[in-house]
Design a protein around this motif. Structure first.
Motif, PDB file in Angstrom:
ATOM      1  N   UNK A  20       0.823  -1.213   0.000  1.00 50.79           N
ATOM      2  CA  UNK A  20       0.000   0.000   0.000  1.00 50.79           C
ATOM      3  C   UNK A  20       0.855   1.260   0.000  1.00 50.79           C
ATOM      4  N   UNK A  21       0.546   2.170  -0.894  1.00 53.88           N
ATOM      5  CA  UNK A  21       1.195   3.488  -0.873  1.00 53.88           C
ATOM      6  C   UNK A  21       0.233   4.553  -0.371  1.00 53.88           C
ATOM      7  N   UNK A  22      -0.932   4.126   0.117  1.00 53.30           N
ATOM      8  CA  UNK A  22      -1.912   5.009   0.747  1.00 53.30           C
ATOM      9  C   UNK A  22      -2.156   4.510   2.168  1.00 53.30           C
ATOM     10  N   UNK A  23      -2.669   5.349   3.057  1.00 46.70           N
ATOM     11  CA  UNK A  23      -2.979   4.899   4.417  1.00 46.70           C
ATOM     12  C   UNK A  23      -3.990   3.754   4.409  1.00 46.70           C
ATOM     13  N   UNK A  24      -3.861   2.869   5.370  1.00 44.53           N
ATOM     14  CA  UNK A  24      -4.757   1.721   5.503  1.00 44.53           C
ATOM     15  C   UNK A  24      -5.427   1.766   6.869  1.00 44.53           C
ATOM     16  N   UNK A  25      -6.754   1.632   6.887  1.00 42.50           N
ATOM     17  CA  UNK A  25      -7.518   1.621   8.127  1.00 42.50           C
ATOM     18  C   UNK A  25      -8.202   0.264   8.262  1.00 42.50           C
ATOM     19  N   UNK A  26      -7.902  -0.442   9.349  1.00 43.48           N
ATOM     20  CA  UNK A  26      -8.550  -1.708   9.653  1.00 43.48           C
ATOM     21  C   UNK A  26      -9.706  -1.446  10.605  1.00 43.48           C
ATOM     22  N   UNK A  27     -10.908  -1.865  10.234  1.00 43.25           N
ATOM     23  CA  UNK A  27     -12.065  -1.728  11.119  1.00 43.25           C
ATOM     24  C   UNK A  27     -12.431  -3.117  11.627  1.00 43.25           C
ATOM     25  N   UNK A  28     -12.273  -3.309  12.930  1.00 45.76           N
ATOM     26  CA  UNK A  28     -12.545  -4.616  13.528  1.00 45.76           C
ATOM     27  C   UNK A  28     -13.979  -4.655  14.020  1.00 45.76           C
ATOM     28  N   UNK A  29     -14.777  -5.559  13.428  1.00 42.22           N
ATOM     29  CA  UNK A  29     -16.192  -5.666  13.766  1.00 42.22           C
ATOM     30  C   UNK A  29     -16.569  -7.136  13.907  1.00 42.22           C
ATOM     31  N   UNK A  30     -16.181  -7.778  15.010  1.00 45.58           N
ATOM     32  CA  UNK A  30     -16.501  -9.195  15.196  1.00 45.58           C
ATOM     33  C   UNK A  30     -17.997  -9.403  15.390  1.00 45.58           C
ATOM     34  N   UNK A  31     -18.426 -10.647  15.361  1.00 39.51           N
ATOM     35  CA  UNK A  31     -19.848 -10.946  15.515  1.00 39.51           C
ATOM     36  C   UNK A  31     -20.247 -10.901  16.991  1.00 39.51           C
ATOM     37  N   UNK A  32     -20.383  -9.725  17.510  1.00 38.90           N
ATOM     38  CA  UNK A  32     -20.896  -9.497  18.860  1.00 38.90           C
ATOM     39  C   UNK A  32     -21.890  -8.340  18.793  1.00 38.90           C
TER      40      UNK A  32
END
Length: 331
Positions: free
Chosen positions: A230-242
């Protein structure tokens, strides 16, 4: 005779699926090569009836639900993920990308590039296309299962190619491909399935190993690969099944909480944080469930289980808008 019966059953069962599935569960669409991978064909409508009851329009580049571009967005992001982000269970205006654009007052344009069954290797192969052809400002990856972020050592230097599969997908009906995959491989994986009969000697199962797995090493491998591609910022959104309803009780515990803490630590204690950010929406999901607004499940399924519904999509869209366009007016 056994083999003949097995082949006859496979053919008959596949034909039954081909005839009845579009009427009751889903439609089968042709595939085409887009952005270097096989996607649903542009210009078609995709019907899904198993969870939820929605019809999705397939837009340019195989994007599910997005058929038009915004005129003058301030920021453009690529949305990656599996079926949870793809959102065929809900109508197009209830998908994550559409809710994000609406909540941001069209300041944020989202390209929904998620595909059912994809994981990190699949997303990374498409990063260069999104950056060069769509000129995205950032990547957003919706992570529901942490296993989707694990890159094995053998995958670090070679990404899978869709060339061979594309030739098959362009000539063989989709329902045949799905039927063959269900027979030959384990569900949701490329691990060969053990059939009830086989030729040759009986395989002796290996003894299970008691060794513990160092997930921190896995996270470092994955984060390094993300940073490399990646040459752009990366955002991880954590959304587990809860939250979930288990044995008649509401369960708010994330079974992967320890692995998530290691991932969070790996990002925070290294130089990954400058290009990779981690957002956690668990608390918002739990609070929503406590208010009887469950983020997972549908009327024709089990509340608290399965795919994200419009409530869950709204929670994720709000977090994206808060991160990229905090000054936008939201109702």
């Amino acid at each position: 005779m056994l083999l003949a019966r097995w082949l006859l059953g496979f053919i008959a069962g596949t034909l039954i699926v081909a005839i009845t599935s579009p009427l009751f569960v889903r439609s089968y669409l042709p595939r085409q090569l887009n952005r270097g991978v096989m996607t649903l064909a542009t210009g078609h409508d995709y019907r899904w009836r198993s969870e939820g009851y929605a019809t999705s329009s397939i837009g340019p580049l195989g994007m599910v639900g997005k058929t038009q571009r915004l005129r003058a967005p301030k920021i453009k992001i690529a949305l990656w993920g599996d079926s949870q982000a793809e959102g065929t269970c809900v109508a197009d205006d209830q998908k994550i990308f559409a809710l994000t654009e609406s909540l941001s007052d069209d300041q944020v344009e989202v390209f929904p590039l998620a595909r059912s069954g994809d994981s990190l290797v699949d997303w990374l192969t498409q990063f260069p296309f999104a950056e060069q052809e769509l000129d995205v400002d950032a990547h957003v990856i919706l992570v529901v299962e942490l296993s989707d972020l694990v890159i094995e050592q053998r995958m670090l230097h070679s990404f899978p190619k869709d060339d061979a599969f594309s030739r098959i997908a362009e000539t063989v009906p989709a329902f045949v491909i799905h039927a063959a995959r269900k027979v030959l491989f384990q569900p949701n994986s490329l691990t060969p399935r053990d059939l009830r009969f086989s030729f040759g000697p009986v395989a002796v199962p290996a003894e299970p190993h008691a060794d513990t797995v160092d997930t921190t090493a896995f996270w470092n491998d994955s984060l390094l690969k993300i940073q490399e591609v990646a040459s752009r910022p990366v955002v991880l959104i954590y959304a587990p099944r809860v939250p979930q309803i288990m044995a008649g009780r509401v369960n708010v515990e994330d079974p992967d909480r320890e692995s998530f803490a290691e991932l969070e630590s790996s990002i925070a204690t290294s130089d990954f944080e400058s290009g990779i950010q981690l957002l956690n929406v668990q608390e918002s999901q739990i609070e929503s469930g406590a208010a009887n607004r469950w983020p997972h499940g549908f009327d024709n399924g089990q509340i608290g289980s399965g795919h994200l519904n419009v409530v869950g999509n709204s929670i994720i869209a709000e977090r994206i808008v808060d991160h990229f366009a905090p000054d936008s007016s939201r109702e």
